[in-house]
Design a protein around this motif. Structure first.
Motif, PDB file in Angstrom:
ATOM      1  N   GLU A 121      54.445  52.714  23.446  1.00  0.00           N
ATOM      2  CA  GLU A 121      54.763  54.112  23.735  1.00  0.00           C
ATOM      3  C   GLU A 121      55.414  54.257  25.104  1.00  0.00           C
ATOM      4  O   GLU A 121      56.363  55.041  25.274  1.00  0.00           O
ATOM      5  CB  GLU A 121      53.488  54.959  23.659  1.00  0.00           C
ATOM      6  CG  GLU A 121      52.929  55.114  22.246  1.00  0.00           C
ATOM      7  CD  GLU A 121      51.598  55.838  22.240  1.00  0.00           C
ATOM      8  OE1 GLU A 121      51.143  56.259  23.331  1.00  0.00           O
ATOM      9  OE2 GLU A 121      51.005  55.979  21.154  1.00  0.00           O
ATOM     10  N   LEU A 122      54.917  53.507  26.089  1.00  0.00           N
ATOM     11  CA  LEU A 122      55.522  53.560  27.422  1.00  0.00           C
ATOM     12  C   LEU A 122      56.970  53.090  27.391  1.00  0.00           C
ATOM     13  O   LEU A 122      57.855  53.705  27.999  1.00  0.00           O
ATOM     14  CB  LEU A 122      54.722  52.693  28.399  1.00  0.00           C
ATOM     15  CG  LEU A 122      53.374  53.206  28.878  1.00  0.00           C
ATOM     16  CD1 LEU A 122      52.718  52.171  29.786  1.00  0.00           C
ATOM     17  CD2 LEU A 122      53.522  54.531  29.622  1.00  0.00           C
ATOM     18  N   ILE A 123      57.199  51.996  26.687  1.00  0.00           N
ATOM     19  CA  ILE A 123      58.555  51.449  26.603  1.00  0.00           C
ATOM     20  C   ILE A 123      59.469  52.392  25.839  1.00  0.00           C
ATOM     21  O   ILE A 123      60.598  52.682  26.266  1.00  0.00           O
ATOM     22  CB  ILE A 123      58.522  50.052  25.948  1.00  0.00           C
ATOM     23  CG1 ILE A 123      57.813  49.055  26.883  1.00  0.00           C
ATOM     24  CG2 ILE A 123      59.933  49.569  25.623  1.00  0.00           C
ATOM     25  CD1 ILE A 123      57.498  47.727  26.239  1.00  0.00           C
ATOM     26  N   ALA A 124      58.988  52.887  24.707  1.00  0.00           N
ATOM     27  CA  ALA A 124      59.802  53.798  23.877  1.00  0.00           C
ATOM     28  C   ALA A 124      60.113  55.094  24.619  1.00  0.00           C
ATOM     29  O   ALA A 124      61.183  55.683  24.441  1.00  0.00           O
ATOM     30  CB  ALA A 124      59.082  54.095  22.574  1.00  0.00           C
ATOM     31  N   GLY A 125      59.176  55.526  25.474  1.00  0.00           N
ATOM     32  CA  GLY A 125      59.370  56.780  26.193  1.00  0.00           C
ATOM     33  C   GLY A 125      60.196  56.652  27.458  1.00  0.00           C
ATOM     34  O   GLY A 125      60.557  57.664  28.068  1.00  0.00           O
ATOM     35  N   ILE A 136      60.227  48.829  30.958  1.00  0.00           N
ATOM     36  CA  ILE A 136      59.417  49.237  32.092  1.00  0.00           C
ATOM     37  C   ILE A 136      59.387  48.104  33.120  1.00  0.00           C
ATOM     38  O   ILE A 136      59.553  46.933  32.773  1.00  0.00           O
ATOM     39  CB  ILE A 136      57.976  49.607  31.668  1.00  0.00           C
ATOM     40  CG1 ILE A 136      57.298  48.438  30.948  1.00  0.00           C
ATOM     41  CG2 ILE A 136      57.971  50.862  30.819  1.00  0.00           C
ATOM     42  CD1 ILE A 136      55.836  48.699  30.598  1.00  0.00           C
ATOM     43  N   SER A 137      59.184  48.463  34.365  1.00  0.00           N
ATOM     44  CA  SER A 137      59.105  47.449  35.415  1.00  0.00           C
ATOM     45  C   SER A 137      57.811  46.659  35.253  1.00  0.00           C
ATOM     46  O   SER A 137      56.858  47.098  34.605  1.00  0.00           O
ATOM     47  CB  SER A 137      59.138  48.111  36.795  1.00  0.00           C
ATOM     48  OG  SER A 137      57.954  48.878  36.987  1.00  0.00           O
ATOM     49  N   TYR A 138      57.772  45.483  35.855  1.00  0.00           N
ATOM     50  CA  TYR A 138      56.524  44.728  35.875  1.00  0.00           C
ATOM     51  C   TYR A 138      55.439  45.515  36.599  1.00  0.00           C
ATOM     52  O   TYR A 138      54.251  45.431  36.268  1.00  0.00           O
ATOM     53  CB  TYR A 138      56.715  43.363  36.528  1.00  0.00           C
ATOM     54  CG  TYR A 138      56.712  42.223  35.527  1.00  0.00           C
ATOM     55  CD1 TYR A 138      55.545  41.862  34.863  1.00  0.00           C
ATOM     56  CD2 TYR A 138      57.880  41.525  35.235  1.00  0.00           C
ATOM     57  CE1 TYR A 138      55.537  40.836  33.935  1.00  0.00           C
ATOM     58  CE2 TYR A 138      57.875  40.486  34.311  1.00  0.00           C
ATOM     59  CZ  TYR A 138      56.705  40.146  33.669  1.00  0.00           C
ATOM     60  OH  TYR A 138      56.694  39.134  32.743  1.00  0.00           O
TER      61      TYR A 138
END
Length: 366
Positions: free
Chosen positions: A7-11, A17-19
């Motif tokens: 969800e974080l990546i898709a959003g 997303i960063s490390y």
């Protein structure tokens, strides 16, 4: 956790997303992050050990030195442990002071700072018998502190950004999803905060060299320093100086995981179930400390520091034959903490002070 990461990546705008954000999610997301879960992390049933979990000699040695600072150096009897975890180290320190220093004990305040509700619950169960012990979720209430502020393996657990020199250019390494798996993705480095850090610290990378940028460490450290009016700041952790970071052995960076006492090089494995850690940047802490009016009292190997702090005073004559007696186990733990190649070889200790006279001897002569 995997669904949360998806969800974080898709959003995210760029579907990555960063490390830094990945580590923050897998370590600290409420209820499902590694450090936020109701799960033992340290010891035989956890994923790693700390010096404070190898018997009580480490905590008693710190306590002996804290007593010296309070009695001989004019430091106030207030101890703040940032990132106090399950309270085991605090317990050992408090027991020593209670047993040996009744006057200090009566005026002592020991604050355990930890953001994990699970850890604060364990602290209460372990330390509830001591009115001197206070648990706190953050440092916000503690300002203008006169006393001792210390951390043991705090900064290595904070999220970092990962960069690399790739085909002659600086890139940032991101985390994204491909065919259901978490994978890395490189993009040209354009984060102004990272670039400022590299310029300020005069950091240059070799081809294919990886490097972790500890912006969270800087923020947390500055927060800790800002609460100190006078006294001692002690940072115990594993990390490198700028010179050591340039050594060939460290060209792949230091980000790694620990899962069931096994080191895992792939930081994307077991998200939420594995501890993630990096070696910290000691020269950065020293330089920031100078800007914040801290005096650098030395960067020591942990075994060197423990010897200065009086760990050998904990050794006891042992004539018995039981290898599992309390004395025998403590003596073995002490040897393991001070011998070359032992537990302490991985750790350094940074000692800084504020508003203490330069001629104050911060170590006794045993």
């Amino acid at each position: 956790m995997k669904n949360h990461l998806k969800e974080l990546i898709a959003g995210s705008q760029q579907k990555r997303i960063s490390y830094n954000d990945y580590m923050d999610a897998v370590l600290y997301t409420p209820n499902i992050g590694y450090y936020a879960r109701a799960k033992e992390k340290v010891g035989p049933r956890g994923d790693f050990y700390t010096s404070g979990n190898v018997g009580d000699a480490f905590g008693r040695s710190l306590a002996r030195w804290f007593v010296y600072l309070i009695k001989r150096c004019g430091v106030s009897p207030r101890i703040i442990e940032v990132g106090a975890g399950d309270g085991k180290l605090a317990y050992d320190i408090l027991v020593y002071i209670k047993e040996t220093e009744p006057q200090i004990w009566d005026s002592l305040t020991y604050v355990l700072v930890d953001g994990s509700p699970f850890h604060r619950k364990i602290q209460h169960e372990r330390l509830g018998i001591f009115k001197q012990a206070v648990s706190a979720a953050s440092l916000e209430k503690w300002t203008n502190v006169n006393g001792i502020v210390f951390s043991n393996e705090l900064f290595d657990a904070l999220p970092v950004y990962v960069i690399e020199k790739y085909k002659g250019a600086l890139v940032e390494v991101f985390v994204t999803e491909k065919e259901g798996d978490l994978v890395e993705e490189r993009e040209p480095l354009d984060n102004p905060d990272i670039l400022s850090y590299l310029i300020e610290r005069k950091i240059t990378l070799n081809e294919k060299q990886r490097y972790e940028v500890p912006l969270n460490m800087i923020r947390e450290y500055e927060k800790i320093v800002s609460c100190i009016e006078s006294g001692i700041l002690l940072t115990i952790d594993y990390g490198y100086t700028d010179r050591e970071w340039k050594e060939p052995a460290h060209l792949q960076g230091s980000l790694r995981g620990y899962y069931r006492h096994q080191m895992i090089k792939d930081a994307l494995k077991y998200p939420g179930d594995m501890d993630l850690t990096t070696h910290i940047h000691f020269d950065t802490l020293i330089e920031i400390g100078k800007r914040k009016d801290l005096s650098n009292r030395g960067l020591f190997l942990q075994n060197e520091f423990l010897l200065k702090a009086g760990i050998l005073e904990e050794l006891k004559d042992h004539q018995g034959t039981d290898p599992f007696s309390k004395t025998a186990k403590r003596n073995r733990a002490i040897r393991g903490l001070i011998v070359p190649g032992g537990f302490s070889e991985h750790f350094k200790v940074l000692l800084q002070s504020k508003n203490l006279a330069d001629d104050v001897k911060v170590f006794p002569e045993w």
